[in-house]
Enzyme design. Structure first.
Site, short mmCIF file in Angstrom:
data_model
loop_
_atom_site.label_atom_id
_atom_site.label_comp_id
_atom_site.label_asym_id
_atom_site.label_seq_id
_atom_site.Cartn_x
_atom_site.Cartn_y
_atom_site.Cartn_z
CG ASP A 225 44.02 45.73 29.75
OD1 ASP A 225 42.95 46.34 29.51
OD2 ASP A 225 44.19 44.87 30.72
CB SER A 226 41.14 48.23 25.16
OG SER A 226 41.60 49.42 25.33
CE LYS B 105 42.49 51.36 33.15
NZ LYS B 105 41.89 49.86 33.53
CD GLU C 6 41.05 45.31 34.75
OE1 GLU C 6 40.41 44.18 34.93
OE2 GLU C 6 41.16 45.63 33.60
CD GLU D 77 34.81 48.48 31.82
OE1 GLU D 77 34.37 47.80 30.68
OE2 GLU D 77 35.87 48.71 32.31
#
Length: 263
Positions: free
Chosen positions: A45-46, A112, A114, A181
């Protein structure tokens, strides 16, 4: 390079062979990533920041992610493709299952998400539906407003214990991989050694099982990058050469170095 799957990456962890992951958003770059021999692609999503020009990942939608996942799958057939679940797309187990299925239909091999232990129910449900999951702990960019900015996480003892507990909870729920991260290298090493699943670091030191970088960062395209980034295009003869340099540096342990890590 043969087809990469979860079992192959798990075997690499067990045999202490480090592997590289890179973000990718289209077919052209996906071809180059495959030619460079990189094992896994994260359709991140970067893209909200590096492609759409936004100041965070929050505006990215599930439709954006499905579109770019489909683009990547048309450019390669060997790397494992992980697709990000964007902000607001997994607030309940049912919503998570529905949106994850959309990404899998677009060509992802894994999604993925978060967050910590609160995701256990969703991860278990996804596994039951045949959808592998990669967790993401430490600095979780979708929670940047809660965290108070892009800051290293886990420096104090209580926070470090909470991140380790969340990692164990995600693994127990069925997560097949984990991204860490911006956490101190000692914490990342402890978590990596505590889990049976592969741990992918970004700003987490050199003792994780793998590394991931944003494509535009490692190619020197991003104007301002984080401490944990190295420009692999510097001295490279092509984009493919830069990607090969990154892959080699991860495999031989020369990246990340001390200057790319946090204490």
């Amino acid at each position: 390079m043969s087809k990469v799957n979860i079992l192959k990456l798990l075997t690499k962890k067990q045999q202490h062979e480090k592997f590289a992951v890179v973000t990718c958003y289209d077919a052209s770059f996906a071809r180059l990533v495959q030619k460079a021999g990189i094992d896994a692609i994260l359709v991140g999503d970067s893209l909200g920041m590096v492609l759409q020009g936004r100041d965070s990942t929050l505006p990215v939608t599930i439709d954006d992610m499905a579109y770019h996942t489909a683009c990547v799958t048309r450019g390669c057939d060997q790397p494992l493709i992980i697709s990000d679940m964007p902000f607001g797309s997994y607030n309940s187990a049912q919503q998570c299952a529905d949106n994850a299925a959309t990404l899998m239909r677009a060509g992802a091999h894994m999604v993925k998400i978060e967050g910590g232990g609160w995701l256990a129910e969703s991860i278990t449900r996804l596994n039951q539906a045949g959808i592998p999951v990669c967790g993401h702990l430490g600095l979780t960019p979708q929670s940047v407003n809660v965290l108070g900015g892009y800051r290293v996480q886990g420096r104090d003892n209580d926070q470090a214990k909470a991140i380790l507990a969340d990692a164990l909870s995600l693994e127990a729920a069925g997560a097949a991989m984990l991204v860490l991260e911006c956490v101190p290298r000692k914490l990342a090493a402890e978590i990596t050694n505590s889990l049976k699943i592969p741990v992918i670091g970004i700003g987490a030191g050199s003792n994780t099982d793998a590394q991931v970088l944003v494509l535009h960062d490692l190619l020197g395209i991003t104007e301002k990058t984080a401490r944990f980034v190295r420009n692999f295009a510097d001295g490279a003869t092509s984009v493919e050469d830069a990607l090969k340099r990154y892959n080699t540096a991860v495999a031989d342990g020369s990246f990340p170095a001390d200057e790319h890590s946090f204490d």
